[in-house]
Design a protein around this motif. Sequence first.
Motif, PDB file in Angstrom:
ATOM      1  N   ASP A  10      33.395  -5.216  36.417  1.00  0.00           N
ATOM      2  CA  ASP A  10      33.977  -4.092  36.022  1.00  0.00           C
ATOM      3  C   ASP A  10      33.238  -2.998  35.738  1.00  0.00           C
ATOM      4  O   ASP A  10      33.122  -1.940  35.947  1.00  0.00           O
ATOM      5  CB  ASP A  10      34.942  -4.284  35.061  1.00  0.00           C
ATOM      6  CG  ASP A  10      36.408  -5.329  35.956  1.00  0.00           C
ATOM      7  OD1 ASP A  10      36.621  -5.257  37.001  1.00  0.00           O
ATOM      8  OD2 ASP A  10      36.803  -5.951  35.090  1.00  0.00           O
TER       9      ASP A  10
ATOM     10  N   ALA B 164      38.969  -2.465  31.735  1.00  0.00           N
ATOM     11  CA  ALA B 164      38.392  -1.847  32.522  1.00  0.00           C
ATOM     12  C   ALA B 164      38.865  -0.350  32.865  1.00  0.00           C
ATOM     13  O   ALA B 164      38.119   0.765  32.820  1.00  0.00           O
ATOM     14  CB  ALA B 164      38.451  -2.415  34.070  1.00  0.00           C
ATOM     15  N   GLU B 165      40.190  -0.130  32.387  1.00  0.00           N
ATOM     16  CA  GLU B 165      41.062   1.184  32.414  1.00  0.00           C
ATOM     17  C   GLU B 165      40.318   1.875  31.120  1.00  0.00           C
ATOM     18  O   GLU B 165      39.938   3.252  31.320  1.00  0.00           O
ATOM     19  CB  GLU B 165      42.468   0.961  32.479  1.00  0.00           C
ATOM     20  CG  GLU B 165      43.036   2.281  32.507  1.00  0.00           C
ATOM     21  CD  GLU B 165      42.705   3.088  33.569  1.00  0.00           C
ATOM     22  OE1 GLU B 165      42.538   4.601  33.341  1.00  0.00           O
ATOM     23  OE2 GLU B 165      42.345   2.796  34.721  1.00  0.00           O
ATOM     24  N   GLU B 166      40.323   1.359  30.033  1.00  0.00           N
ATOM     25  CA  GLU B 166      39.897   2.075  28.939  1.00  0.00           C
ATOM     26  C   GLU B 166      38.236   2.280  29.084  1.00  0.00           C
ATOM     27  O   GLU B 166      37.826   3.246  28.608  1.00  0.00           O
ATOM     28  CB  GLU B 166      39.983   1.126  27.616  1.00  0.00           C
ATOM     29  CG  GLU B 166      41.427   0.899  27.203  1.00  0.00           C
ATOM     30  CD  GLU B 166      41.643  -0.205  26.317  1.00  0.00           C
ATOM     31  OE1 GLU B 166      42.261   0.194  25.326  1.00  0.00           O
ATOM     32  OE2 GLU B 166      41.070  -1.130  26.273  1.00  0.00           O
TER      33      GLU B 166
ATOM     34  N   VAL C 254      31.714   0.611  36.954  1.00  0.00           N
ATOM     35  CA  VAL C 254      31.774   1.908  36.374  1.00  0.00           C
ATOM     36  C   VAL C 254      30.508   2.784  36.243  1.00  0.00           C
ATOM     37  O   VAL C 254      30.391   3.645  36.383  1.00  0.00           O
ATOM     38  CB  VAL C 254      32.758   1.828  35.059  1.00  0.00           C
ATOM     39  CG1 VAL C 254      32.629   3.031  34.581  1.00  0.00           C
ATOM     40  CG2 VAL C 254      34.170   1.400  35.254  1.00  0.00           C
TER      41      VAL C 254
ATOM     42  N   TRP D 185      34.557   6.854  30.083  1.00  0.00           N
ATOM     43  CA  TRP D 185      33.551   7.364  31.040  1.00  0.00           C
ATOM     44  C   TRP D 185      33.949   8.615  31.398  1.00  0.00           C
ATOM     45  O   TRP D 185      33.195   9.622  31.401  1.00  0.00           O
ATOM     46  CB  TRP D 185      33.330   6.554  32.200  1.00  0.00           C
ATOM     47  CG  TRP D 185      32.201   6.998  33.406  1.00  0.00           C
ATOM     48  CD1 TRP D 185      32.258   7.404  34.380  1.00  0.00           C
ATOM     49  CD2 TRP D 185      30.609   6.866  32.898  1.00  0.00           C
ATOM     50  NE1 TRP D 185      31.047   7.501  34.907  1.00  0.00           N
ATOM     51  CE2 TRP D 185      29.974   7.132  34.084  1.00  0.00           C
ATOM     52  CE3 TRP D 185      30.003   6.372  31.597  1.00  0.00           C
ATOM     53  CZ2 TRP D 185      28.836   7.356  34.197  1.00  0.00           C
ATOM     54  CZ3 TRP D 185      28.693   6.498  31.931  1.00  0.00           C
ATOM     55  CH2 TRP D 185      28.021   6.949  33.032  1.00  0.00           C
ATOM     56  N   ALA D 186      35.240   8.963  31.510  1.00  0.00           N
ATOM     57  CA  ALA D 186      35.809  10.243  32.194  1.00  0.00           C
ATOM     58  C   ALA D 186      35.646  11.302  30.758  1.00  0.00           C
ATOM     59  O   ALA D 186      35.019  12.379  31.045  1.00  0.00           O
ATOM     60  CB  ALA D 186      37.207  10.179  32.381  1.00  0.00           C
TER      61      ALA D 186
ATOM     62  N   ARG E 216      36.944   3.162  31.877  1.00  0.00           N
ATOM     63  CA  ARG E 216      36.785   4.278  32.945  1.00  0.00           C
ATOM     64  C   ARG E 216      37.475   5.570  32.205  1.00  0.00           C
ATOM     65  O   ARG E 216      36.814   6.503  32.326  1.00  0.00           O
ATOM     66  CB  ARG E 216      37.738   3.802  34.095  1.00  0.00           C
ATOM     67  CG  ARG E 216      37.109   3.234  35.013  1.00  0.00           C
ATOM     68  CD  ARG E 216      38.072   3.054  36.398  1.00  0.00           C
ATOM     69  NE  ARG E 216      39.488   2.092  36.302  1.00  0.00           N
ATOM     70  CZ  ARG E 216      39.459   0.989  36.324  1.00  0.00           C
ATOM     71  NH1 ARG E 216      38.496   0.201  36.453  1.00  0.00           N
ATOM     72  NH2 ARG E 216      40.830   0.436  36.255  1.00  0.00           N
ATOM     73  N   GLU E 217      38.244   5.528  30.974  1.00  0.00           N
ATOM     74  CA  GLU E 217      38.801   6.499  30.417  1.00  0.00           C
ATOM     75  C   GLU E 217      37.456   7.301  29.591  1.00  0.00           C
ATOM     76  O   GLU E 217      37.508   8.291  29.626  1.00  0.00           O
ATOM     77  CB  GLU E 217      39.989   6.315  29.604  1.00  0.00           C
ATOM     78  CG  GLU E 217      40.475   7.278  28.764  1.00  0.00           C
ATOM     79  CD  GLU E 217      41.526   7.033  27.797  1.00  0.00           C
ATOM     80  OE1 GLU E 217      41.996   7.903  27.032  1.00  0.00           O
ATOM     81  OE2 GLU E 217      42.313   5.804  28.310  1.00  0.00           O
TER      82      GLU E 217
END
Length: 72
Positions: A7, A30-32, A11, A37-38, A34-35
Motif C-alpha cells: 500500500d 492506506a486511506e490515511e 502511494v 500525501w494529498a 493517501r490523505e
Amino acid sequence: MTMTREDILAVLGPTDETLLAEILATGASAEELREAWAWLNGDEALMSEGRPLPGTRVAALIDLLDPDEQVG
C-alpha cells in the motif's frame, strides 16, 4: 484496516526501508496515507474544499513524509 508495505509503495513509489517501517509503525490506514500525501502535495486545494485539518495519524504521516512541514 492497517496498511501494508505494498500500500505504501503504491502511494509513495520506491522508498527506503526505514521510512516504510516508520509509516507502518503509525498504525495508519492506506486511506490515511493517501490523505497525508494529498495534504503534502496540495494542501491549499484541500483547504479550499472545506476539508478539516488532518487528524492525529495523518499529521504523524505528514511529519514522516516531510519533516520540515508544519501542520495545524
